[in-house]
Design a protein around this motif. Structure first.
Motif, mmCIF file in Angstrom:
data_model
loop_
_atom_site.group_PDB
_atom_site.id
_atom_site.type_symbol
_atom_site.label_atom_id
_atom_site.label_comp_id
_atom_site.label_asym_id
_atom_site.label_seq_id
_atom_site.Cartn_x
_atom_site.Cartn_y
_atom_site.Cartn_z
ATOM 1 N N ARG A 1 -9.306 -8.382 2.407
ATOM 2 C CA ARG A 1 -9.832 -7.030 2.630
ATOM 3 C C ARG A 1 -9.006 -6.329 3.686
ATOM 4 O O ARG A 1 -8.488 -6.947 4.621
ATOM 5 C CB ARG A 1 -11.304 -7.059 3.031
ATOM 6 C CG ARG A 1 -11.573 -7.640 4.401
ATOM 7 C CD ARG A 1 -13.065 -7.701 4.684
ATOM 8 N NE ARG A 1 -13.653 -6.389 4.817
ATOM 9 C CZ ARG A 1 -13.877 -5.784 5.981
ATOM 10 N NH1 ARG A 1 -13.527 -6.374 7.126
ATOM 11 N NH2 ARG A 1 -14.434 -4.599 6.032
ATOM 12 N N TYR A 2 -8.880 -5.006 3.543
ATOM 13 C CA TYR A 2 -8.071 -4.215 4.474
ATOM 14 C C TYR A 2 -8.930 -3.742 5.636
ATOM 15 O O TYR A 2 -10.010 -3.169 5.435
ATOM 16 C CB TYR A 2 -7.468 -3.012 3.746
ATOM 17 C CG TYR A 2 -6.548 -2.180 4.602
ATOM 18 C CD1 TYR A 2 -5.338 -2.696 5.041
ATOM 19 C CD2 TYR A 2 -6.880 -0.864 4.946
ATOM 20 C CE1 TYR A 2 -4.475 -1.940 5.813
ATOM 21 C CE2 TYR A 2 -6.024 -0.098 5.710
ATOM 22 C CZ TYR A 2 -4.828 -0.642 6.148
ATOM 23 O OH TYR A 2 -3.981 0.116 6.916
ATOM 24 N N ASP A 3 -8.466 -4.026 6.834
ATOM 25 C CA ASP A 3 -9.149 -3.588 8.047
ATOM 26 C C ASP A 3 -8.449 -2.334 8.572
ATOM 27 O O ASP A 3 -7.304 -2.397 9.039
ATOM 28 C CB ASP A 3 -9.118 -4.694 9.102
ATOM 29 C CG ASP A 3 -9.800 -4.285 10.384
ATOM 30 O OD1 ASP A 3 -10.988 -3.906 10.344
ATOM 31 O OD2 ASP A 3 -9.135 -4.306 11.444
ATOM 32 N N ARG A 4 -9.125 -1.194 8.470
ATOM 33 C CA ARG A 4 -8.509 0.078 8.848
ATOM 34 C C ARG A 4 -8.202 0.158 10.339
ATOM 35 O O ARG A 4 -7.255 0.830 10.757
ATOM 36 C CB ARG A 4 -9.417 1.239 8.439
ATOM 37 C CG ARG A 4 -9.538 1.408 6.931
ATOM 38 C CD ARG A 4 -10.377 2.619 6.563
ATOM 39 N NE ARG A 4 -10.455 2.797 5.120
ATOM 40 C CZ ARG A 4 -9.532 3.443 4.406
ATOM 41 N NH1 ARG A 4 -8.473 3.959 5.012
ATOM 42 N NH2 ARG A 4 -9.662 3.572 3.101
ATOM 43 N N THR A 5 -8.997 -0.511 11.154
ATOM 44 C CA THR A 5 -8.775 -0.455 12.600
ATOM 45 C C THR A 5 -7.446 -1.094 12.990
ATOM 46 O O THR A 5 -6.663 -0.529 13.755
ATOM 47 C CB THR A 5 -9.926 -1.167 13.344
ATOM 48 O OG1 THR A 5 -11.169 -0.556 12.985
ATOM 49 C CG2 THR A 5 -9.724 -1.078 14.848
ATOM 50 N N SER A 6 -7.189 -2.286 12.450
ATOM 51 C CA SER A 6 -5.952 -2.995 12.786
ATOM 52 C C SER A 6 -4.804 -2.669 11.843
ATOM 53 O O SER A 6 -3.644 -2.941 12.146
ATOM 54 C CB SER A 6 -6.201 -4.505 12.768
ATOM 55 O OG SER A 6 -6.550 -4.932 11.446
ATOM 56 N N GLY A 7 -5.144 -2.079 10.671
ATOM 57 C CA GLY A 7 -4.112 -1.800 9.678
ATOM 58 C C GLY A 7 -3.574 -3.057 9.027
ATOM 59 O O GLY A 7 -2.456 -3.066 8.512
ATOM 60 N N GLU B 1 -12.567 0.754 -0.755
ATOM 61 C CA GLU B 1 -11.319 0.085 -0.381
ATOM 62 C C GLU B 1 -11.172 -1.182 -1.218
ATOM 63 O O GLU B 1 -11.980 -2.102 -1.110
ATOM 64 C CB GLU B 1 -11.331 -0.277 1.100
ATOM 65 C CG GLU B 1 -10.072 -0.991 1.580
ATOM 66 C CD GLU B 1 -8.823 -0.137 1.437
ATOM 67 O OE1 GLU B 1 -7.870 -0.603 0.758
ATOM 68 O OE2 GLU B 1 -8.789 0.984 1.982
ATOM 69 N N GLN C 1 -18.006 -7.037 3.009
ATOM 70 C CA GLN C 1 -17.207 -6.874 4.220
ATOM 71 C C GLN C 1 -16.749 -8.199 4.819
ATOM 72 O O GLN C 1 -16.988 -8.502 5.989
ATOM 73 C CB GLN C 1 -17.969 -6.066 5.279
ATOM 74 C CG GLN C 1 -18.082 -4.580 4.976
ATOM 75 C CD GLN C 1 -19.112 -4.285 3.881
ATOM 76 O OE1 GLN C 1 -20.226 -4.804 3.914
ATOM 77 N NE2 GLN C 1 -18.743 -3.444 2.933
ATOM 78 N N ARG D 1 0.852 -1.189 0.000
ATOM 79 C CA ARG D 1 0.000 0.000 0.000
ATOM 80 C C ARG D 1 0.890 1.243 0.000
ATOM 81 O O ARG D 1 1.669 1.454 0.934
ATOM 82 C CB ARG D 1 -0.900 0.034 1.241
ATOM 83 C CG ARG D 1 -1.881 -1.120 1.335
ATOM 84 C CD ARG D 1 -2.651 -1.087 2.638
ATOM 85 N NE ARG D 1 -3.456 0.124 2.767
ATOM 86 C CZ ARG D 1 -4.697 0.251 2.299
ATOM 87 N NH1 ARG D 1 -5.263 -0.768 1.663
ATOM 88 N NH2 ARG D 1 -5.363 1.385 2.470
ATOM 89 N N ASP E 1 -17.114 0.064 -0.731
ATOM 90 C CA ASP E 1 -16.648 0.878 0.399
ATOM 91 C C ASP E 1 -15.404 1.693 0.066
ATOM 92 O O ASP E 1 -14.759 2.242 0.947
ATOM 93 C CB ASP E 1 -16.383 0.003 1.614
ATOM 94 C CG ASP E 1 -15.241 -0.997 1.378
ATOM 95 O OD1 ASP E 1 -14.722 -1.059 0.231
ATOM 96 O OD2 ASP E 1 -14.869 -1.701 2.328
ATOM 97 N N TYR F 1 -4.568 -6.918 6.684
ATOM 98 C CA TYR F 1 -5.466 -7.570 5.746
ATOM 99 C C TYR F 1 -6.017 -8.860 6.373
ATOM 100 O O TYR F 1 -5.294 -9.616 7.004
ATOM 101 C CB TYR F 1 -4.744 -7.903 4.438
ATOM 102 C CG TYR F 1 -4.711 -6.742 3.476
ATOM 103 C CD1 TYR F 1 -5.731 -6.549 2.550
ATOM 104 C CD2 TYR F 1 -3.671 -5.827 3.504
ATOM 105 C CE1 TYR F 1 -5.711 -5.476 1.674
ATOM 106 C CE2 TYR F 1 -3.632 -4.747 2.633
ATOM 107 C CZ TYR F 1 -4.662 -4.582 1.717
ATOM 108 O OH TYR F 1 -4.646 -3.509 0.862
#
Length: 269
Positions: free
Chosen positions: A123-129, A101, A184, A63, A99, A131
């Motif tokens: 999928r990328y999880d923004r909370t944990s940073g 992303e 999701q 990324r 979404d 995948y």
């Protein structure tokens, strides 16, 4: 003579090194498949020691120049072949759920005469940073990514592979339509939202049955047709038509088997 012998020895050593390097290169060829959307880049690398073997399969997702995922992927066997996308040599990197992303799809073929395809979807999880991934089995049929409802988000256009071998040989099997959406981190079966597509599919199955019924008993096509009719809420009409055309001596056994199978697979109650 001594300088000449020294030169010969050095040359032999050099040839031995080159030869060894050549053997290593020939027996373990490293290959890479890539895909990119915007600043999201995915790479699958693997070694190919033999024609149908794939080892050390590794996925990287980068990324904006930073490697966020670098993972060796588990394989059920050494014949699991990384194939990029089903209809392209690139890894699909695209927004599957609207979404904004992008997700990454890593497709694999397990090898064999006609089996099987599966997808690892990241999928990328923004909370944990990080995948997170899920696995979707497609069986023999695979899938096509198509925006069926023209909303800018693709659907997975596929078929229900549980019908393979259920009533006949693989070659004589047929399959009801199956459409999935990715939401999701989960795959959702949305087939019933597309009645026109189901109706067209059922019509084609009925036509195919009538083409082959003189050479084959058509059990596979009738089963898939009836499943499509259940998806349309027309199970009773489907049974009426199937019972009218299938008059062979094993009809009682076939109908009982078919009812049981359709209940077990969720088409009938």
């Amino acid at each position: 003579m001594k300088p000449f012998r020294k030169l010969i020895n050095q040359l032999l050593v050099s040839l031995a090194i080159v030869g060894a390097t050549s053997v290593i290169t020939d027996t373990a060829k490293a290959e890479t498949i890539t895909g990119q959307l915007g600043n999201i880049r995915a790479e699958i690398s693997f070694d190919k020691p033999e024609e149908y073997q794939y080892k050390n399969v590794r996925l990287q997702i980068i990324r904006a120049g930073k490697t966020v995922l670098d993972q060796k992927l588990s394989q059920e066997n050494e014949y699991d072949k990384p194939i990029g996308g089903l209809f392209t040599d690139k890894i699909p990197v695209l927004n599957l759920d609207g979404d904004k992303e992008p997700e990454v799809i890593a497709d694999f073929f397990t090898g064999g005469a006609h089996c099987c395809v599966y997808s690892l979807i990241y999928r990328y999880d923004r909370t944990s940073g990080q995948y997170k991934s899920m696995r979707q089995e497609w069986g023999n049929g695979g899938y096509r990514l198509q925006d069926l409802d023209k909303d800018g988000i693709p659907e997975f256009d596929s078929r229900d592979d549980r019908f393979a071998y259920a009533f006949t040989s693989y070659a004589a099997s047929a399959y009801p339509l199956q459409i999935w959406q990715y939401r999701q981190g989960k795959m959702v079966d949305v087939t019933r939202r597309y009645p026109k597509l189901i109706a067209n599919h059922a019509s084609e199955l009925w036509k195919e049955y009538n083409k082959i019924k003189q050479q084959d008993d058509g059990k596979g096509f009738l089963a898939a047709y009836l499943a499509d009719k259940y998806l349309l809420g027309q199970g009773q009409d489907g049974w009426r038509r199937v019972q009218q055309v299938y008059r062979k001596s094993d009809k009682a056994q076939y109908f009982a088997q078919l009812r049981k199978f359709l209940r077990e697979t969720g088409y009938a109650k």
